[in-house]
Design an enzyme around this catalytic site. Structure first.
Site, PDB file in Angstrom:
ATOM      1  N   ALA A 374       0.851  -1.185   0.000  1.00 52.74           N
ATOM      2  CA  ALA A 374       0.000   0.000   0.000  1.00 52.74           C
ATOM      3  C   ALA A 374       0.886   1.234   0.000  1.00 52.74           C
ATOM      4  O   ALA A 374       2.079   1.145   0.278  1.00 52.74           O
ATOM      5  CB  ALA A 374      -0.895   0.018   1.235  1.00 52.74           C
ATOM      6  N   MET A 375       0.295   2.371  -0.308  1.00 53.35           N
ATOM      7  CA  MET A 375       1.067   3.616  -0.386  1.00 53.35           C
ATOM      8  C   MET A 375       0.262   4.757   0.200  1.00 53.35           C
ATOM      9  O   MET A 375      -0.890   4.961  -0.168  1.00 53.35           O
ATOM     10  CB  MET A 375       1.433   3.879  -1.857  1.00 53.35           C
ATOM     11  CG  MET A 375       2.172   5.190  -2.082  1.00 53.35           C
ATOM     12  SD  MET A 375       3.776   5.209  -1.218  1.00 53.35           S
ATOM     13  CE  MET A 375       3.888   6.952  -0.820  1.00 53.35           C
ATOM     14  N   GLU A 376       0.932   5.509   1.088  1.00 53.01           N
ATOM     15  CA  GLU A 376       0.246   6.494   1.926  1.00 53.01           C
ATOM     16  C   GLU A 376      -0.012   7.845   1.269  1.00 53.01           C
ATOM     17  O   GLU A 376      -0.117   8.844   1.976  1.00 53.01           O
ATOM     18  CB  GLU A 376       1.062   6.715   3.196  1.00 53.01           C
ATOM     19  CG  GLU A 376       2.417   7.442   3.003  1.00 53.01           C
ATOM     20  CD  GLU A 376       3.614   6.505   2.842  1.00 53.01           C
ATOM     21  OE1 GLU A 376       3.391   5.335   2.477  1.00 53.01           O
ATOM     22  OE2 GLU A 376       4.748   6.951   3.074  1.00 53.01           O
ATOM     23  N   HIS A 409      -1.216   1.356   9.310  1.00 52.72           N
ATOM     24  CA  HIS A 409       0.119   1.794   8.911  1.00 52.72           C
ATOM     25  C   HIS A 409       0.036   3.040   8.018  1.00 52.72           C
ATOM     26  O   HIS A 409       0.696   4.055   8.262  1.00 52.72           O
ATOM     27  CB  HIS A 409       0.816   0.644   8.171  1.00 52.72           C
ATOM     28  CG  HIS A 409       2.193   0.954   7.677  1.00 52.72           C
ATOM     29  ND1 HIS A 409       3.327   0.531   8.331  1.00 52.72           N
ATOM     30  CD2 HIS A 409       2.623   1.630   6.585  1.00 52.72           C
ATOM     31  CE1 HIS A 409       4.392   0.943   7.661  1.00 52.72           C
ATOM     32  NE2 HIS A 409       3.992   1.609   6.596  1.00 52.72           N
ATOM     33  N   GLU A 410      -0.794   2.959   6.996  1.00 51.66           N
ATOM     34  CA  GLU A 410      -0.870   4.080   6.044  1.00 51.66           C
ATOM     35  C   GLU A 410      -1.463   5.320   6.696  1.00 51.66           C
ATOM     36  O   GLU A 410      -1.054   6.440   6.405  1.00 51.66           O
ATOM     37  CB  GLU A 410      -1.691   3.688   4.811  1.00 51.66           C
ATOM     38  CG  GLU A 410      -1.181   2.461   4.062  1.00 51.66           C
ATOM     39  CD  GLU A 410       0.312   2.483   3.758  1.00 51.66           C
ATOM     40  OE1 GLU A 410       0.866   3.574   3.544  1.00 51.66           O
ATOM     41  OE2 GLU A 410       0.921   1.393   3.760  1.00 51.66           O
TER      42      GLU A 410
HETATM   43 ZN   LIG Z   1       5.066   2.778   5.197  1.00 40.96          ZN
END
Ligand SMILES: [Zn+2]
Ligand SMILES: *[C@@H]1O[C@H](CO)[C@@H](O)[C@H](O)[C@H]1NC(C)=O
Ligand SMILES: *[C@@H]1O[C@H](CO)[C@@H](O)[C@H](O)[C@H]1NC(C)=O
Length: 987
Positions: A374-376, A409-410
């Site tokens: 995933a990407m924040e 986390h994101e």
């Molecule tokens: Zn990260």
């Protein structure tokens, strides 16, 4: 960002989509003309950047191991941009052409610049993009507005391919210069290909009602924004982004900020060069979506999406922001879980950091093809489907856990990372380590039943220790330069070790001090950048204010953990008559080689120690990093017949070894009443003892005797620790004659647990019991428990007879049942799983099926799977290819086959896995992790030499694999017989 650990969707190619055939051909012509006109240009001549200096200059060979603070080999050139001009604001206009045969990007960017020092050129990043030279304009802003500076006609636009720079030089004849203090606007049009390379702005493909569909999606971190638009692609060159995206009327466009208005599109073609320019008005069926200007942020957080997805709006109560989940229409029913926990976790972090989420909306979207987990991206978080979507009926509790963890986390990154960003990638660990720590807090808030704070020790701490115990590990703070090096540090050390030492820090500072210091740090640096010392300063100040007793500054303590690689083992030797202990520390290494003698680092740390004799009273002390205090005597009021345990709840990042009498007392306590010792410490004891034995620092008899208490163990975390350490012994012995005896021991300890939790799920049981069953059934079946095998084979047979019945096998056991049935079965069982994989619409179910398919014991079936991984028509997604190869390698029969496959198809693999992320590293590690013969080691080393060029970006992983193979070989020589002797004595 969250790295991969699963996620798999299928789709095949067929036709579709409309439009503008002519644009594609024009692009091709324009590109060709442009390339013919390109001239060489003196690279990096003006590159007097402010980059952090690199300490070593002679790193020319790729296999050196002695420069621990540099990434191995490759490029020590200064890859940093000069700071003569700084970007203030971008206007990015992008039209991703989603038309089969003409996948392309038409772009226009205009950047407001502030000039910091006089210069005649602008250096920014760009890669895989072709700029229309005629469109490049540099205009001075101001009252007398509109002065256009002349770009040199000859060599005025130069691509430095290696540095990924675009250099724009003003015309020397006109003597035009950018002057200090003035502002300019740089604008240009460009084209690029909308590839399927999973980086920059790329296309993802999926099927809806049997029809192939395309979408455009971006992945910028760490250094791929430059592939989507020319930009100053460094994390500390923050700016405001105003984004405009072109789309067909059937599609939706998304970016970091909310939509403000939509206009019609028109394409006008221009002049004899056959390049074109985009105008913001009129073109039937196509629209420009204009998004609100962003807050100041880094380029790697910019996001663009054009897709025909379904929006699921979340209920946010009275929050100041909106929250939406997006997914493929036919998968949108799997968005409920994310919809429920997303806003709760975001609100939790607002409270935790004491800073409101600054954007008006948060979107989270599940992408069918995605390289990372995933990407924040700020306000538009992208996920692999397995990391966001969850199907109550078809996904397992482990999938739920994964979704929860990744979302947390994101969302933690929205503050730590997005609001305050690392100054340069060298401090990546701070971003990732912090998010990897905070994800447990966010997850515990919404799913307390999973006991996240306990699970931390197995999921991160113990997991990363096994990597960090190798000589080829690296410090978490690494000086990096080149994109390949930057990509390489998105690894377990940055994430897992980062999280672990931050948890240790929070423990010795105390939660209150830690949080206050953190909030001060974020508030003082918001919308800016920071280095690790800034955080240490803020925490030291807060510790002083709160009168926390520390032996020295936070920086002095933490530097020993971030600048040195590895971690200590603390030896505790008791003086039973005087109620005291001697403590000493040394670096814990699985194996010592000669190379370590060249390493001048003093491996001593500031170690925060805690201890107890009853889990009621906890004592604490520090071991200093100074040479002189190597031995430390401590008086402890412990009865000589009472055990002593150090590192309470394993809050510290170190192993503990005891004298044999203390180990024995611990063992007796475990056998009589193990609950007198905390669950986390039981996990610690399993992990420490088995690893100390593996490293030759504790006799295997002591360690294996300790495992006998597991017959009584019913808690999840100690089991999880024990099974992963025992898994190592199993993988070493699986091809030896003594494997039968080892299986017998494992059956003996696992069967009581298997009988307790049972094969069938009980209604309303807690999530950790379900997880315990997953482990118990998986081990019972693979160690040959007859009941487990026959139940699995029967369940699978029923499923084959009634494929659409999803109630026959719990999603939690689907992996083991399928694996067991395929192992015991034949081609027909395997093909059934393949067909279910191809038919499934649930990514997490597909992942389970794909992994289980590698359990076959038929070499030809494994060979077939390997071939399918690279065959684009096999139905196995590109992003899953790495998983297939790794999974086959985990099968002891497939280990060598996978290695051969990689060697024989290396060039092809290199194409499938571009240098983005660690696919190649992951495969090499998976394949070589269990190598334990001379021959295998030799071939692995030969492989590294042969493929040294193609392995760039995976050098460290290759070295780590070689280290592991050496360790394994050594283990076989030194320990195999000891384990066999012990087994023969017991059974
Ligand atoms: Zn990260
Ligand atoms: C340049 O732009 C900045 C804002 O980005 C502004 O503060 C400054 O006054 C401008 N300078 C000139 C000379 O216009
Ligand atoms: C796009 O792809 C074509 C065909 O592979 C290639 O010739 C062209 O150079 C590419 N364009 C860019 C901007 O990379």
């Amino acid at each position: 960002m969250k790295t991969t650990s699963g996620g798999y969707v299928v789709s095949k190619c067929r036709a579709l989509l409309l439009l503008i055939v002519f644009i594609g051909s024009l692009i091709a012509v324009g590109v060709l003309v442009y390339f013919l006109a390109d001239r060489p240009y003196p690279a990096a001549a003006t590159n007097g950047a402010t980059a952090s200096a690199s300490s070593s200059s002679s790193s020319t060979t790729t296999n050196k191991k002695d420069q621990h603070h540099e990434m191995n080999g490759s490029n020590n050139k200064n890859v940093r941009l000069p700071r003569a001009v700084l970007p203030v604001r971008y206007d990015v206009r992008l039209f991703p052409v989603l038309e089969k045969g003409n996948f392309s990007i038409l772009g226009q960017v205009s950047i407001d610049l502030e000039c910091q020092m006089e210069t005649d050129r602008i250096v920014l990043h760009s890669a895989d993009i072709v700029v229309d030279p005629k469109s490049v304009k540099v205009i001075e802003q101001g009252k007398s507005s509109g002065k256009t500076l002349m770009v040199a006609s000859d060599g005025g636009i130069h691509y430095d391919i290696e540095m990924e720079f675009l250099v724009i030089r003003l015309c020397p004849k006109h003597k035009d210069k950018l002057v200090k203090g003035a502002n300019y606007t740089l604008s240009m049009n460009y084209v690029g290909n909308l590839t399927d390379q999973l980086r920059g702005l790329y296309r993802s493909t999926y099927k809806e009602d049997g029809v192939e569909k395309y979408m455009a999606v971006s992945q910028m971190e760490p250094t791929d924004a430059r592939r989507a638009f020319p930009c100053f692609d460094e994390p500390n060159m923050k700016a405001i982004f105003s984004v405009t995206l072109g789309r067909h009327r059937d599609m939706t466009a998304l970016s970091n900020m909310p939509l403000i208005n939509t206009t019609q599109m028109q394409v006008t073609l221009l002049h004899h060069l056959n390049l074109f320019i985009l105008h913001p008005e009129g073109m039937d069926g196509f629209y420009w979506d204009h998004f609100a200007p962003s807050v100041p942020m880094s380029t790697y957080l910019v996001a663009f999406i054009v897709a025909n997805f379904t929006q699921v709006e979340a209920d946010v109560g009275n929050a100041t922001w909106k929250f939406n989940i997006y997914a493929r229409p036919s998968a949108s029913n799997q968005a409920q879980y994310a919809r429920e926990i997303g806003p709760k976790i975001q609100a939790f972090f607002e409270d935790y950091f004491q800073i409101p989420f600054p954007l008006p909306k948060q979107d989270m979207i599940a992408i069918p093809d995605f390289a990372a987990g995933a990407m924040e991206n700020w306000g538009l978080i992208t996920y692999r489907e397995t990391a966001l979507l969850y199907d109550e009926k078809k996904s397992s509790v482990n999938n739920k856990e994964r979704v929860c963890e990744v979302i947390a986390h994101e969302l933690a990154h929205q503050w730590f990372g997005n609001l305050v960003t690392m100054d340069w990638w060298t401090d990546l660990w701070l971003n990732e380590g912090f998010a990897s720590y905070a994800e447990y807090l966010g997850s515990e808030h919404v799913e307390p039943g999973l006991k996240w704070l306990q699970q931390f020790v197995t999921r991160d701490l113990q997991d990363v220790m096994s990597l960090d115990a190798l000589e080829s590990s690296h410090p978490i703070s690494v000086v990096v330069h080149h994109p390949n090096e930057i990509n390489e540090i998105f690894d377990r050390i940055s994430y897992g070790k980062g999280a672990t030492i931050i948890r240790m820090l929070a423990a010795f500072l105390g939660e209150k001090t830690f949080r206050q210091g953190l909030t001060n740090y974020l508030k003082s640096r918001q919308y800016g950048n920071a280095v690790q010392d800034d955080l240490w300063d803020a925490l030291t100040k807060q510790a002083k204010a709160n009168k926390v007793p520390l032996p020295t500054g936070v920086k002095q303590i933490m530097d020993t953990w971030t600048l040195k690689m590895g971690f200590p083992v603390v030896m505790v030797t008791r003086d039973y008559d005087n109620s005291s202990v001697f403590l000493s520390q040394e670096r814990f290494l699985m194996q010592r080689s000669n190379a370590s003698s060249q390493d001048k680092t003093v491996y001593l740390w500031w170690v925060p120690l805690t201890y107890t004799t009853d889990f009621q009273t906890i004592g604490s002390t520090w071991l200093a990093d100074g040479q002189t205090s190597k031995k430390h005597e401590l008086s402890i009021p412990a009865d000589k017949n009472q055990w002593l345990i150090f590192n309470v709840d394993q809050m510290g990042y170190y192993r503990i070894n005891y004298d044999s009498q203390n180990w024995q007392m611990i063992g007796q306590q475990l056998m009589t009443n193990h609950t007198a010792i905390s669950a986390i410490n039981r996990a610690q004891i399993m992990d420490d003892s088995l690893n100390l034995a593996e490293a030759g620092q504790l006799d295997y008899e002591t360690a294996l005797n300790l495992t006998r208490y597991l017959e009584h163990e019913t808690d999840y975390v100690p089991w999880d620790s024990a099974l992963s350490s025992l898994g190592y012994i199993s993988s070493m012995m699986s091809r030896t004659s003594a494997y039968g005896l080892l299986k017998k021991h494992f059956r003996t300890i696992i069967t009581p647990l298997y009988n307790l939790v049972g094969f069938d799920q009980k209604v309303g049981e807690d999530l950790l019991t379900t997880k315990l069953r997953i482990n118990a059934v998986s081990w019972a079946c693979s160690m040959g428990n007859k009941d487990c095998i026959s139940r699995s084979v029967n369940s699978y047979a029923q499923w084959m007879a009634d494929p659409e019945n999803i109630d026959l096998i719990s999603p939690n056991l689907k992996g083991t049942v399928t694996c067991t049935a395929i192992r015991e079965g034949d081609e027909i069982e395997w093909e059934f799983a393949l067909n279910r994989y191809l038919a499934s619409n649930v990514a997490s179910e597909q992942a389970v099926l794909l992994s289980s398919m590698s359990c076959s014991e038929k070499p030809w079936i494994l060979a077939k799977m390997l071939e399918m991984s690279l065959n684009s028509t096999s139905g196995i997604r590109k992003q899953d290819a790495a998983r297939v190869i790794s999974q086959v390698a985990y099968n002891s029969l497939g280990r060598y086959m996978s290695f051969n496959f990689i060697r024989n198809n290396f060039d092809e693999l290199r194409k499938v896995f571009p240098s983005t992320f660690s696919s190649m590293s992951g495969i090499i590690k998976a394949v070589a992790s269990s190598f334990n013969t001379e021959l295998e080691l030799k071939e692995l080393m030969q492989f590294r030499v042969e493929k040294s060029v193609g392995l760039s970006g995976a050098e460290r992983a290759t070295q780590q694999s070689i280290d592991r193979a050496k360790n394994n070989l050594n283990w076989m020589r030194q320990n195999y017989h000891k384990v066999v002797d012990w087994l023969q004595r017991i059974y």
